[in-house]
Design a protein around this motif. Structure first.
Motif, PDB file in Angstrom:
ATOM      1  N   GLY A  59      11.579 -11.347  -8.907  1.00 21.50           N
ATOM      2  CA  GLY A  59      10.124 -11.223  -9.221  1.00 21.50           C
ATOM      3  C   GLY A  59       9.436 -11.548  -7.798  1.00 21.50           C
ATOM      4  N   VAL A  60       8.602 -10.519  -7.344  1.00 23.53           N
ATOM      5  CA  VAL A  60       7.759 -10.364  -6.191  1.00 23.53           C
ATOM      6  C   VAL A  60       6.190 -10.440  -6.357  1.00 23.53           C
ATOM      7  N   ASP A  61       5.496 -11.300  -5.633  1.00 19.66           N
ATOM      8  CA  ASP A  61       4.205 -11.114  -5.738  1.00 19.66           C
ATOM      9  C   ASP A  61       3.531 -10.123  -4.759  1.00 19.66           C
ATOM     10  N   LEU A  62       2.692  -8.930  -5.437  1.00 22.99           N
ATOM     11  CA  LEU A  62       2.523  -7.856  -4.361  1.00 22.99           C
ATOM     12  C   LEU A  62       1.112  -8.080  -3.428  1.00 22.99           C
ATOM     13  N   VAL A  63       1.234  -7.338  -2.312  1.00 21.04           N
ATOM     14  CA  VAL A  63       0.113  -7.252  -1.666  1.00 21.04           C
ATOM     15  C   VAL A  63      -1.152  -6.850  -2.369  1.00 21.04           C
ATOM     16  N   LYS A  64      -2.416  -7.645  -2.181  1.00 24.41           N
ATOM     17  CA  LYS A  64      -3.738  -7.323  -2.930  1.00 24.41           C
ATOM     18  C   LYS A  64      -4.704  -7.878  -2.227  1.00 24.41           C
ATOM     19  N   ASP A  65      -5.794  -7.790  -2.786  1.00 21.03           N
ATOM     20  CA  ASP A  65      -7.252  -8.190  -2.299  1.00 21.03           C
ATOM     21  C   ASP A  65      -6.880  -9.875  -1.919  1.00 21.03           C
ATOM     22  N   PRO A  66      -7.150  -9.958  -0.629  1.00 19.80           N
ATOM     23  CA  PRO A  66      -6.976 -11.359  -0.022  1.00 19.80           C
ATOM     24  C   PRO A  66      -7.764 -12.627  -0.955  1.00 19.80           C
ATOM     25  N   ALA A  67      -8.700 -12.039  -1.375  1.00 22.82           N
ATOM     26  CA  ALA A  67      -9.680 -13.187  -2.003  1.00 22.82           C
ATOM     27  C   ALA A  67      -8.864 -13.577  -3.409  1.00 22.82           C
ATOM     28  N   ARG A  68      -8.333 -12.649  -3.950  1.00 18.75           N
ATOM     29  CA  ARG A  68      -7.586 -12.864  -5.371  1.00 18.75           C
ATOM     30  C   ARG A  68      -6.434 -13.806  -5.109  1.00 18.75           C
ATOM     31  N   ILE A  69      -5.796 -13.712  -4.144  1.00 13.25           N
ATOM     32  CA  ILE A  69      -4.564 -14.299  -3.608  1.00 13.25           C
ATOM     33  C   ILE A  69      -5.036 -15.910  -3.295  1.00 13.25           C
ATOM     34  N   GLU A  70      -6.142 -15.797  -2.586  1.00 15.86           N
ATOM     35  CA  GLU A  70      -6.522 -17.213  -2.024  1.00 15.86           C
ATOM     36  C   GLU A  70      -6.907 -17.892  -3.231  1.00 15.86           C
ATOM     37  N   ARG A  75      -3.332 -12.482   7.313  1.00 12.71           N
ATOM     38  CA  ARG A  75      -3.500 -10.977   7.068  1.00 12.71           C
ATOM     39  C   ARG A  75      -2.262 -10.207   7.858  1.00 12.71           C
ATOM     40  N   GLU A  76      -2.025 -10.570   9.053  1.00 14.48           N
ATOM     41  CA  GLU A  76      -0.968 -10.069   9.655  1.00 14.48           C
ATOM     42  C   GLU A  76       0.451 -10.140   9.081  1.00 14.48           C
ATOM     43  N   HIS A  77       0.855 -11.401   8.747  1.00 14.59           N
ATOM     44  CA  HIS A  77       2.242 -11.560   8.065  1.00 14.59           C
ATOM     45  C   HIS A  77       2.272 -11.157   6.624  1.00 14.59           C
ATOM     46  N   GLU A  78       1.078 -10.991   6.024  1.00 15.38           N
ATOM     47  CA  GLU A  78       0.732 -10.798   4.568  1.00 15.38           C
ATOM     48  C   GLU A  78       1.454 -11.809   3.741  1.00 15.38           C
ATOM     49  N   TRP A  79       1.185 -13.112   4.000  1.00 15.66           N
ATOM     50  CA  TRP A  79       1.579 -14.269   3.261  1.00 15.66           C
ATOM     51  C   TRP A  79       0.418 -15.249   3.134  1.00 15.66           C
ATOM     52  N   ILE A  80       0.345 -16.098   2.060  1.00 14.26           N
ATOM     53  CA  ILE A  80      -0.364 -17.105   2.047  1.00 14.26           C
ATOM     54  C   ILE A  80       0.439 -18.360   2.658  1.00 14.26           C
ATOM     55  N   LYS A 136       3.865 -11.975   0.066  1.00 15.42           N
ATOM     56  CA  LYS A 136       3.141 -10.956  -0.724  1.00 15.42           C
ATOM     57  C   LYS A 136       4.147  -9.706  -0.232  1.00 15.42           C
ATOM     58  N   PHE A 137       4.438  -8.771  -1.154  1.00 12.25           N
ATOM     59  CA  PHE A 137       5.508  -7.566  -0.710  1.00 12.25           C
ATOM     60  C   PHE A 137       4.649  -6.204  -1.068  1.00 12.25           C
ATOM     61  N   THR A 138       5.049  -5.426  -0.216  1.00 14.66           N
ATOM     62  CA  THR A 138       4.888  -3.997  -0.522  1.00 14.66           C
ATOM     63  C   THR A 138       6.162  -3.273  -1.171  1.00 14.66           C
ATOM     64  N   PRO A 139       6.106  -2.243  -1.755  1.00 13.76           N
ATOM     65  CA  PRO A 139       7.327  -1.565  -2.164  1.00 13.76           C
ATOM     66  C   PRO A 139       8.455  -1.318  -1.023  1.00 13.76           C
ATOM     67  N   ALA A 146      -0.962  -3.412 -10.628  1.00 15.58           N
ATOM     68  CA  ALA A 146      -0.263  -3.651  -9.547  1.00 15.58           C
ATOM     69  C   ALA A 146      -0.149  -5.028  -8.733  1.00 15.58           C
ATOM     70  N   LEU A 147      -0.343  -5.980  -9.526  1.00 15.15           N
ATOM     71  CA  LEU A 147      -0.487  -7.429  -9.080  1.00 15.15           C
ATOM     72  C   LEU A 147       0.953  -8.000  -8.880  1.00 15.15           C
ATOM     73  N   PHE A 148       1.953  -7.570  -9.631  1.00 14.73           N
ATOM     74  CA  PHE A 148       3.092  -8.729  -9.492  1.00 14.73           C
ATOM     75  C   PHE A 148       4.213  -7.483  -9.734  1.00 14.73           C
ATOM     76  N   GLY A 149       5.605  -7.562  -9.162  1.00 10.38           N
ATOM     77  CA  GLY A 149       6.413  -6.773  -9.348  1.00 10.38           C
ATOM     78  C   GLY A 149       7.752  -7.277  -9.801  1.00 10.38           C
ATOM     79  N   LEU A 150       8.433  -6.732 -10.571  1.00 16.67           N
ATOM     80  CA  LEU A 150       9.987  -7.255 -11.085  1.00 16.67           C
ATOM     81  C   LEU A 150      10.814  -6.178 -10.592  1.00 16.67           C
ATOM     82  N   ALA A 151      11.805  -6.462  -9.442  1.00 16.74           N
ATOM     83  CA  ALA A 151      12.625  -5.517  -9.109  1.00 16.74           C
ATOM     84  C   ALA A 151      13.919  -5.607  -9.648  1.00 16.74           C
ATOM     85  N   VAL A 152      14.499  -4.487  -9.992  1.00 16.09           N
ATOM     86  CA  VAL A 152      16.094  -4.682 -10.172  1.00 16.09           C
ATOM     87  C   VAL A 152      16.699  -3.889  -9.157  1.00 16.09           C
ATOM     88  N   ALA A 153      17.791  -4.737  -8.580  1.00 17.13           N
ATOM     89  CA  ALA A 153      18.638  -4.211  -7.451  1.00 17.13           C
ATOM     90  C   ALA A 153      20.079  -4.561  -7.677  1.00 17.13           C
TER      91      ALA A 153
END
Ligand code: SAH
Ligand code: AVI
Length: 338
Positions: free
Chosen positions: A192-203, A245-250, A286-289, A312-319
């Motif tokens: 499960g990965v949270d995806l990059v999106k509007d920073p206000a929503r994440i904060e 915003r540089e690292h794309e993490w909260i 937060k992740f991009t593909p 595209a808020l959240f991703g579930l990756a199968v690897a």
């Protein structure tokens, strides 16, 4: 009903808490590792976070799983789910039910640092899924994965909720590489990965109006007080959450409201906090593909599918493990000629 619980947390873990706190509080920029949030009180606060209107990850990941669990069961035919950082296993039940319906499910293995959770969830699952073998491991998924039982058949290793985002980038890749080795030739990782999106929503998700995340954040100070005889005043710290915003993490931090001297008796340590000095308690990447694919490649994994919700808020990756690199005779000849 078979429930086995093994605990690998012992005296050496008190030492490891002590070492982590000593390291973290003596750094030029103070920090504490997020795994210490989760004593029984912290785990209960996390459950409340999952119900908050602002905290979308749990809801969205559950919706993706509800829609796609049947496909996952058909794709993998898995006999076993190994869940890391399992918590209450609320969402994994969707997967377990699909595998049970498909008639392939034999065993559920959970790994979590919170013992009460491993025990109560294990007992509930064994009741809910007759015939299911449940194996609980009370331990640190960064140190105790060597204690997993041998596979009971095709494995799904699940790391849900965006927990992978709580690792820093280098340890994230190291951890994923270790997971790859647990999969075997047919197994898959469900991440499960949270995806990059509007920073206000994440904060907003990390600074809710009801103050539950703030209480969760301060709880780490209560854990250090109790376990190491420290005298932090949790209410003397403000909760801070901002999107880098540089690292794309909260980042979650605790900011001292005034100058403070904190004693950690168990470590014989005195720590000074300047007014407004911040202590980092968590990053949540937060992740991009593309970032996910790069992390997988570095861990010798490859994406089978990235399932997302329509926003595209959240991703579930199968690897799965990538195919071993082919022997390249032409290149070897060229090298031999040099
Ligand atoms: N998977 C659940 C819970 C996520 S919260 C969900 O998706 O809702 C993160 C969980 O990981 C908590 O239950 C916490 O106790 C556990 N955890 C955090 N760090 C851990 C570590 N180093 N080893 C084992 N469990 C850990
Ligand atoms: C467990 N982990 C994925 C959560 C997150 O979103 O990073 C922990 C959390 N921290 C604040 N709210 C929830």
């Amino acid at each position: 009903m078979t429930v086995t619980v093994r605990s690998y947390l012992g005296a050496e873990d008190e030492t490891s808490l002590g070492d982590d706190v000593l390291d973290g509080l003596t750094r030029p920029f103070k920090e504490l590792p997020p795994k210490y949030f989760y004593d029984e009180a912290g785990a209960a606060l996390f459950d409340r976070i999952c119900e908050l209107p602002e905290y979308y990850p749990t809801r969205v990941e559950r919706a993706i799983l509800a829609e796609r669990a049947g496909e996952l069961a058909a794709l993998t035919g898995a006999a076993e789910v190994v869940e890391l950082g399992s918590g209450t296993a609320a969402k994994s039940r969707l997967l377990l039910s699909s595998l049970a319906d498909a008639g392939t499910l034999r065993r559920y293995v959970s790994v979590d640092v919170t013992e009460g959770m491993i025990r109560s969830t294990g007992a509930s699952l064994a009741e809910e899924y007759p015939g299911l073998e449940v194996h609980g491991i009370v331990g640190d998924f960064e140190r105790h994965l060597g204690h997993l039982p041998a596979p009971a058949g095709t494995r799904i290793v699940a790391l849900l909720g965006g927990t992978i985002g709580n690792f820093t980038p280098g340890s994230r890749r190291r951890f994923l590489r270790g997971i790859g080795q647990l999969l075997g030739p047919d197994g898959v990782l469900l991440l499960g990965v949270d995806l990059v999106k509007d920073p206000a929503r994440i904060e907003a998700a990390y600074d809710d109006a009801a103050g539950v995340t703030a209480a969760f954040n301060r709880n780490v100070l209560r854990v250090v007080n109790r376990e190491l005889g420290a005298d932090f005043e949790p209410d003397g710290f403000d909760h801070v959450a901002f999107f880098d915003r540089e690292h794309e993490w909260i980042e979650m931090r605790l900011r001292a409201q005034r100058r403070m001297t904190v004693t950690v008796a168990g470590l014989g340590l005195t720590v000074e906090f300047a007014k407004r000095e911040e202590l980092r308690t968590e990053i949540s990447a937060k992740f991009t593909p593309e970032r996910l694919a790069a992390d997988f490649a570095a861990a010798r994994l490859e994406t089978v599918e990235l399932m997302t919700d329509s926003d595209a808020l959240f991703g579930l990756a199968v690897a799965r493990q990538s195919a071993p690199r082919r022997f390249r005779p032409a290149r070897r000849r060229a090298l031999a000629a040099v």
